[in-house]
Enzyme design. Structure first.
Site, PDB file in Angstrom:
ATOM      1  N   ASP A 113      -7.955  -1.696  14.058  1.00 41.10           N
ATOM      2  CA  ASP A 113      -9.346  -1.864  13.613  1.00 41.10           C
ATOM      3  C   ASP A 113      -9.518  -3.084  12.703  1.00 41.10           C
ATOM      4  O   ASP A 113     -10.555  -3.250  12.072  1.00 41.10           O
ATOM      5  CB  ASP A 113      -9.831  -0.590  12.898  1.00 41.10           C
ATOM      6  CG  ASP A 113      -9.031  -0.263  11.638  1.00 41.10           C
ATOM      7  OD1 ASP A 113      -8.120  -1.042  11.259  1.00 41.10           O
ATOM      8  OD2 ASP A 113      -9.315   0.780  11.009  1.00 41.10           O
ATOM      9  N   HIS A 134      -7.700  -3.810   9.970  1.00 38.11           N
ATOM     10  CA  HIS A 134      -7.366  -3.660   8.543  1.00 38.11           C
ATOM     11  C   HIS A 134      -6.135  -4.485   8.169  1.00 38.11           C
ATOM     12  O   HIS A 134      -5.258  -4.732   8.989  1.00 38.11           O
ATOM     13  CB  HIS A 134      -7.202  -2.188   8.126  1.00 38.11           C
ATOM     14  CG  HIS A 134      -6.018  -1.463   8.677  1.00 38.11           C
ATOM     15  ND1 HIS A 134      -6.083  -0.182   9.185  1.00 38.11           N
ATOM     16  CD2 HIS A 134      -4.710  -1.816   8.789  1.00 38.11           C
ATOM     17  CE1 HIS A 134      -4.882   0.210   9.558  1.00 38.11           C
ATOM     18  NE2 HIS A 134      -4.028  -0.767   9.335  1.00 38.11           N
ATOM     19  N   GLU A 158      -9.759  -0.822   5.103  1.00 38.69           N
ATOM     20  CA  GLU A 158     -10.391  -0.470   6.374  1.00 38.69           C
ATOM     21  C   GLU A 158     -11.688  -1.260   6.545  1.00 38.69           C
ATOM     22  O   GLU A 158     -12.159  -1.896   5.590  1.00 38.69           O
ATOM     23  CB  GLU A 158     -10.654   1.041   6.398  1.00 38.69           C
ATOM     24  CG  GLU A 158      -9.375   1.894   6.372  1.00 38.69           C
ATOM     25  CD  GLU A 158      -8.606   1.899   7.709  1.00 38.69           C
ATOM     26  OE1 GLU A 158      -8.671   0.907   8.460  1.00 38.69           O
ATOM     27  OE2 GLU A 158      -7.933   2.907   7.980  1.00 38.69           O
ATOM     28  N   ASP A 183       0.838  -1.198   0.000  1.00 39.14           N
ATOM     29  CA  ASP A 183       0.000   0.000   0.000  1.00 39.14           C
ATOM     30  C   ASP A 183       0.874   1.249   0.000  1.00 39.14           C
ATOM     31  O   ASP A 183       2.079   1.165   0.231  1.00 39.14           O
ATOM     32  CB  ASP A 183      -0.958  -0.002   1.202  1.00 39.14           C
ATOM     33  CG  ASP A 183      -0.287  -0.458   2.505  1.00 39.14           C
ATOM     34  OD1 ASP A 183       0.962  -0.424   2.575  1.00 39.14           O
ATOM     35  OD2 ASP A 183      -0.997  -0.856   3.425  1.00 39.14           O
TER      36      ASP A 183
HETATM   37  C1  F6R Z   1       1.207  -1.013   6.179  1.00 38.55           C
HETATM   38  C2  F6R Z   1      -0.008  -1.802   6.320  1.00 38.55           C
HETATM   39  C3  F6R Z   1      -0.846  -1.722   7.546  1.00 38.55           C
HETATM   40  C4  F6R Z   1      -0.034  -1.999   8.813  1.00 38.55           C
HETATM   41  C5  F6R Z   1      -0.924  -1.836  10.045  1.00 38.55           C
HETATM   42  C6  F6R Z   1      -0.168  -2.096  11.329  1.00 38.55           C
HETATM   43  O1  F6R Z   1       1.846  -1.311   4.955  1.00 38.55           O
HETATM   44  O2  F6R Z   1      -0.331  -2.509   5.423  1.00 38.55           O
HETATM   45  O3  F6R Z   1      -1.890  -2.663   7.452  1.00 38.55           O
HETATM   46  O4  F6R Z   1       0.479  -3.295   8.747  1.00 38.55           O
HETATM   47  O5  F6R Z   1      -1.459  -0.559  10.061  1.00 38.55           O
HETATM   48  O6  F6R Z   1       0.818  -1.137  11.489  1.00 38.55           O
HETATM   49  P1  F6R Z   1       1.919  -1.292  12.640  1.00 38.55           P
HETATM   50  O7  F6R Z   1       2.707  -2.478  12.306  1.00 38.55           O
HETATM   51  O8  F6R Z   1       2.721  -0.032  12.576  1.00 38.55           O
HETATM   52  O9  F6R Z   1       1.149  -1.438  13.909  1.00 38.55           O
END
Ligand code: F6R
Length: 261
Positions: A136, A138, A143, A67
């Site tokens: 959440d 995702h 989302e 992403d």
């Molecule tokens: C980022 C992504 C997100 C993160 C998620 C957790 O490329 O795909 O899904 O994996 O927001 O983020 P952290 O690891 O910083 O808690």
């Protein structure tokens, strides 16, 4: 799906890096799908250690981005392209030409999404996709209530995700973009092996909903239940709300070692 409970983030990083190394030994030009954020960093450091020790070659590996923020210049330190260059490509010594990612600066975002889907297909698809999980639920930036069949497209971040990510932007939520390009859940499910890493108590509820809740778009990560080869690696804190934790421990402890994850 398989759930592996590890003592801490470093052990999770080592386990997943070894799975990546085993894949690259079998298939040197494998496509590794990579995530950003804090959680995957122990994986990248463990893989780097293996490369430096000569335990695996990454010269032909290809790296695919999950992403990207929309509107951040590509050289902005928090664009995911920059983060992956710093955390994955440079430490592993992988050339920029081996990198696949969506263009978050494109004027025509829909065309950028379609062209990224086409690039993934042309590369033969993702062999192993590493995922983190949002508080959440995702995955990527799909989302809650994202279509479980979605493809790469623009999404609007929830307020919770922007608050969670403000730590990368001087704790200033106003600097966190509202929009992202993300591989869709359908795109993610096309990868041949999905490996989700979650660490810390803040992820415990999302992990329980992912593993033991119904398959429902309100928890996008629950779509992993539909995948034939999905591995969820969690530390004790992230596993703390799993009802079946003892069963998962028992199953993994008694798994034949040759199976890997
Ligand atoms: C980022 C992504 C997100 C993160 C998620 C957790 O490329 O795909 O899904 O994996 O927001 O983020 P952290 O690891 O910083 O808690």
């Amino acid at each position: 799906m398989e759930v592996v409970i590890v003592p801490d983030a470093a052990a999770g990083g080592e386990l997943i890096a070894e799975a990546m190394a085993a894949l690259l030994r079998r298939k040197p030009d494998a496509v590794l799908g990579v995530a950003t954020g804090s959680t995957p960093l122990p994986v990248y450091r463990a893989l780097e250690a293996k490369v430096r020790a000569g335990a695996v070659e990454v010269g032909r590996a290809r790296i695919a981005q999950l992403d990207e923020y929309v509107g951040l210049p590509a050289d902005h330190p928090e664009s995911y392209r920059s983060v992956l260059r710093k955390e994955v490509l440079e430490p592993l010594g992988i050339n920029a030409e081996a990198f696949l990612g969506p263009d978050g600066t494109a004027e025509d975002v829909a065309a950028a999404c379609a062209s990224y889907e086409a690039a993934l297909t042309a590369a033969g698809g993702v062999d192993l996709q590493l995922l983190g999980i949002g508080t959440d639920g995702h995955i990527g930036f799909n989302e809650p209530c994202s279509s479980l069949a979605s493809r790469t497209r623009i999404k609007t971040l929830t307020e919770q995700t922007r608050v969670d990510n403000a730590r990368f932007f001087d704790d200033d939520i106003d600097q966190v973009p509202h929009h992202v390009i993300t591989q869709g859940i359908g795109t993610i499910l096309d990868a041949r092996h999905l490996v989700l890493l979650a660490t810390g108590a803040g992820k415990a509820e999302a992990v329980a909903a992912t593993v033991e809740g119904p398959v429902a778009s309100v928890c996008p990560a629950s779509a992993l239940q539909l995948h034939p080869h999905a591995t969820v690696v969690v530390d004790e804190a992230a596993a703390s709300k799993l009802r079946l934790a003892d069963y998962f421990r028992h199953a993994y402890a008694n798994k034949p070692a040759w199976q890997g994850i």
